[in-house]
Write a protein that holds these residues in place. Structure first.
Motif, mmCIF file in Angstrom:
data_model
loop_
_atom_site.group_PDB
_atom_site.id
_atom_site.type_symbol
_atom_site.label_atom_id
_atom_site.label_comp_id
_atom_site.label_asym_id
_atom_site.label_seq_id
_atom_site.Cartn_x
_atom_site.Cartn_y
_atom_site.Cartn_z
ATOM 1 N N ARG A 119 8.394 20.949 -27.067
ATOM 2 C CA ARG A 119 7.563 20.271 -28.060
ATOM 3 C C ARG A 119 6.787 21.279 -28.902
ATOM 4 O O ARG A 119 6.407 21.001 -30.022
ATOM 5 N N ARG A 164 14.252 10.043 -25.941
ATOM 6 C CA ARG A 164 13.245 8.971 -25.969
ATOM 7 C C ARG A 164 13.910 7.595 -25.889
ATOM 8 O O ARG A 164 13.412 6.695 -25.219
ATOM 9 N N ARG A 165 15.040 7.422 -26.568
ATOM 10 C CA ARG A 165 15.765 6.142 -26.499
ATOM 11 C C ARG A 165 16.235 5.854 -25.075
ATOM 12 O O ARG A 165 16.163 4.722 -24.603
ATOM 13 N N ARG A 202 15.057 17.481 -33.474
ATOM 14 C CA ARG A 202 14.447 16.166 -33.724
ATOM 15 C C ARG A 202 15.386 15.058 -33.254
ATOM 16 O O ARG A 202 14.954 14.100 -32.615
ATOM 17 N N LYS A 203 16.663 15.196 -33.529
ATOM 18 C CA LYS A 203 17.634 14.187 -33.105
ATOM 19 C C LYS A 203 17.771 14.158 -31.582
ATOM 20 O O LYS A 203 17.847 13.086 -30.982
ATOM 21 N N GLU A 246 13.419 4.709 -22.905
ATOM 22 C CA GLU A 246 13.123 3.300 -23.159
ATOM 23 C C GLU A 246 14.169 2.397 -22.506
ATOM 24 O O GLU A 246 13.823 1.355 -21.941
ATOM 25 N N ARG A 297 13.366 16.297 -22.000
ATOM 26 C CA ARG A 297 12.662 16.209 -23.282
ATOM 27 C C ARG A 297 11.630 17.317 -23.441
ATOM 28 O O ARG A 297 11.510 17.924 -24.494
ATOM 29 N N TYR A 351 15.506 15.025 -29.393
ATOM 30 C CA TYR A 351 14.257 14.442 -28.892
ATOM 31 C C TYR A 351 14.328 12.918 -28.983
ATOM 32 O O TYR A 351 13.974 12.212 -28.040
ATOM 33 N N ALA A 352 14.817 12.410 -30.103
ATOM 34 C CA ALA A 352 14.930 10.962 -30.308
ATOM 35 C C ALA A 352 15.931 10.347 -29.336
ATOM 36 O O ALA A 352 15.708 9.244 -28.822
#
Length: 87
Positions: free
Chosen positions: A60, A76-77, A69-70, A80, A54, A72-73
């Protein structure tokens, strides 16, 4: 001169060298998660690899638009998901 960063050997590189599409990002994240699930790497190493992906590959400091952006998301998922698996 830009250097290519590779986080694994099992994810096939498609297109240009390095990360150039969202499928590769997702596949690398999935490989990291699978390595953790199978006991190949500890939780801390799996999380470090995701954070490295990431912060280094998807810098960043650059403006997060479109694919970045996608990507990065996606990472992050997976971070989690890794946290939830550990609990």
């Amino acid at each position: 001169m830009t250097r290519n960063i590779y986080l694994g050997k099992r994810v096939k590189d498609t297109g240009k060298k390095g990360l150039d599409n969202l499928r590769e990002v997702r596949d690398i994240c999935e490989a990291i998660l699978n390595d953790y699930k199978r006991g190949r790497i500890p939780y801390a190493k799996a999380m470090r690899r995701l954070v490295f992906l990431r912060t280094t590959v998807i810098k960043r400091s650059e403006k997060l638009v479109g694919k970045k952006r996608k990507a990065y998301a996606i990472v992050r998922r997976y971070e989690e998901r890794l946290r939830k698996i550990r609990r």
